[in-house]
Motif scaffolding. Structure first.
Motif, PDB file in Angstrom:
ATOM      1  N   LEU A 124      -9.366  -3.822  -8.234  1.00 32.59           N
ATOM      2  CA  LEU A 124      -9.437  -2.502  -7.621  1.00 32.59           C
ATOM      3  C   LEU A 124      -9.704  -1.469  -8.705  1.00 32.59           C
ATOM      4  O   LEU A 124      -9.058  -1.502  -9.761  1.00 32.59           O
ATOM      5  N   LEU A 125     -10.651  -0.578  -8.463  1.00 32.11           N
ATOM      6  CA  LEU A 125     -10.887   0.562  -9.346  1.00 32.11           C
ATOM      7  C   LEU A 125     -10.774   1.837  -8.533  1.00 32.11           C
ATOM      8  O   LEU A 125     -11.312   1.922  -7.428  1.00 32.11           O
ATOM      9  N   LEU A 126     -10.087   2.825  -9.079  1.00 30.96           N
ATOM     10  CA  LEU A 126     -10.097   4.161  -8.502  1.00 30.96           C
ATOM     11  C   LEU A 126     -11.168   4.949  -9.241  1.00 30.96           C
ATOM     12  O   LEU A 126     -11.154   5.011 -10.476  1.00 30.96           O
TER      13      LEU A 126
ATOM     14  N   GLU B 275     -13.402   8.559  -9.764  1.00 30.40           N
ATOM     15  CA  GLU B 275     -13.427  10.005  -9.604  1.00 30.40           C
ATOM     16  C   GLU B 275     -14.801  10.460 -10.058  1.00 30.40           C
ATOM     17  O   GLU B 275     -15.179  10.219 -11.209  1.00 30.40           O
TER      18      GLU B 275
ATOM     19  N   PRO C 176     -14.658   5.369 -13.312  1.00 24.89           N
ATOM     20  CA  PRO C 176     -13.344   4.734 -13.164  1.00 24.89           C
ATOM     21  C   PRO C 176     -12.258   5.519 -13.905  1.00 24.89           C
ATOM     22  O   PRO C 176     -12.422   5.880 -15.073  1.00 24.89           O
TER      23      PRO C 176
ATOM     24  N   GLY D 203      -7.189   1.436 -12.446  1.00 21.10           N
ATOM     25  CA  GLY D 203      -7.505   0.179 -11.781  1.00 21.10           C
ATOM     26  C   GLY D 203      -6.431  -0.855 -12.007  1.00 21.10           C
ATOM     27  O   GLY D 203      -5.427  -0.620 -12.681  1.00 21.10           O
TER      28      GLY D 203
ATOM     29  N   THR E 251      -4.671   2.962 -16.499  1.00 23.18           N
ATOM     30  CA  THR E 251      -5.113   4.333 -16.233  1.00 23.18           C
ATOM     31  C   THR E 251      -5.874   4.806 -17.465  1.00 23.18           C
ATOM     32  O   THR E 251      -5.394   4.659 -18.589  1.00 23.18           O
TER      33      THR E 251
ATOM     34  N   HIS F 230      -6.747  10.433 -18.117  1.00 24.01           N
ATOM     35  CA  HIS F 230      -6.290  10.729 -16.749  1.00 24.01           C
ATOM     36  C   HIS F 230      -4.840  10.313 -16.513  1.00 24.01           C
ATOM     37  O   HIS F 230      -4.424  10.129 -15.360  1.00 24.01           O
TER      38      HIS F 230
ATOM     39  N   LEU G 125      -1.678   7.993 -11.028  1.00 29.60           N
ATOM     40  CA  LEU G 125      -2.730   7.051 -10.648  1.00 29.60           C
ATOM     41  C   LEU G 125      -2.272   5.593 -10.730  1.00 29.60           C
ATOM     42  O   LEU G 125      -2.652   4.779  -9.883  1.00 29.60           O
TER      43      LEU G 125
ATOM     44  N   ARG H 275      -0.426   4.754  -7.671  1.00 30.14           N
ATOM     45  CA  ARG H 275      -1.363   4.586  -6.548  1.00 30.14           C
ATOM     46  C   ARG H 275      -2.049   3.226  -6.607  1.00 30.14           C
ATOM     47  O   ARG H 275      -2.204   2.557  -5.585  1.00 30.14           O
ATOM     48  N   VAL H 276      -2.439   2.800  -7.803  1.00 29.86           N
ATOM     49  CA  VAL H 276      -3.065   1.491  -7.963  1.00 29.86           C
ATOM     50  C   VAL H 276      -2.102   0.390  -7.516  1.00 29.86           C
ATOM     51  O   VAL H 276      -2.475  -0.513  -6.759  1.00 29.86           O
TER      52      VAL H 276
ATOM     53  N   GLU I  70      -1.800   0.369  -3.747  1.00 27.95           N
ATOM     54  CA  GLU I  70      -2.999  -0.178  -3.103  1.00 27.95           C
ATOM     55  C   GLU I  70      -3.087  -1.696  -3.284  1.00 27.95           C
ATOM     56  O   GLU I  70      -3.475  -2.418  -2.363  1.00 27.95           O
TER      57      GLU I  70
END
Length: 155
Positions: A46-48, A50, A54, A57, A75, A79, A84, A87-88, A91
């Motif tokens: 998974l990668l977030l 923006e 990236p 993740g 992270t 950032h 984050l 959140r990773v 998810e």
């Protein structure tokens, strides 16, 4: 793992491991074949993003039939302190639950207090003596049992 957007994750994790544990620690990234993080083998990456870049993740691999193992939680250094990583992790847990896993397992090194704090703050049970000096323990193991809501919805 071959997607170019994964490059920053792998580079920064390698640098972080080398800074904290020495050059041989980069082998940690090669310990599990990339294929283990693909859907056919029970994994996910998974990668977030923006603005298409990236910023965070992580991944999981099949640990056993009922357990996903979180790996490579990251992270981007520019950032951090934005939630984050949390959140990773959330998810990845949702995805693991949706794929039928009932438990999540992970380990982190003794020189990563921010990771230890993240896992404790997100409801993981430490499988080690939290009062002991982390350097005397080695890898710090955690687990979390996932709710059965996604599994029940599928049956």
């Amino acid at each position: 793992m071959s997607d170019p957007r994964v490059g920053p994750l792998l580079r920064e994790l390698g640098d972080e491991y080398a800074t904290r544990y020495g050059e041989e620690a980069q082998a940690e990234l090669a310990r599990h074949p990339d294929e283990e993080f693909t859907a056919p083998l029970g994994g996910v990456l998974l990668l977030l993003l923006e603005h298409g870049e990236p910023v965070a993740g992580g991944a999981f691999r099949r640990y056993d039939v009922t357990t996903a193992e979180l790996k490579r939680i990251w992270t981007h250094s520019a950032h951090r302190r934005r939630g984050l990583a949390r959140r990773v992790v959330e998810e990845l847990e949702r995805e693991a639950e949706a794929r039928g896993y009932r438990r999540v397992h992970l380990t982190t090194g003794p020189r990563q207090p921010e990771a230890r704090g993240l896992y404790l703050a997100t409801g993981y049970t430490p499988l080690f003596d939290t009062e002991a000096d982390p350097e005397t323990i080695g890898l710090l193991s955690f687990e979390k049992h996932l709710p059965a809501t996604a599994r029940a919805a599928r049956t």
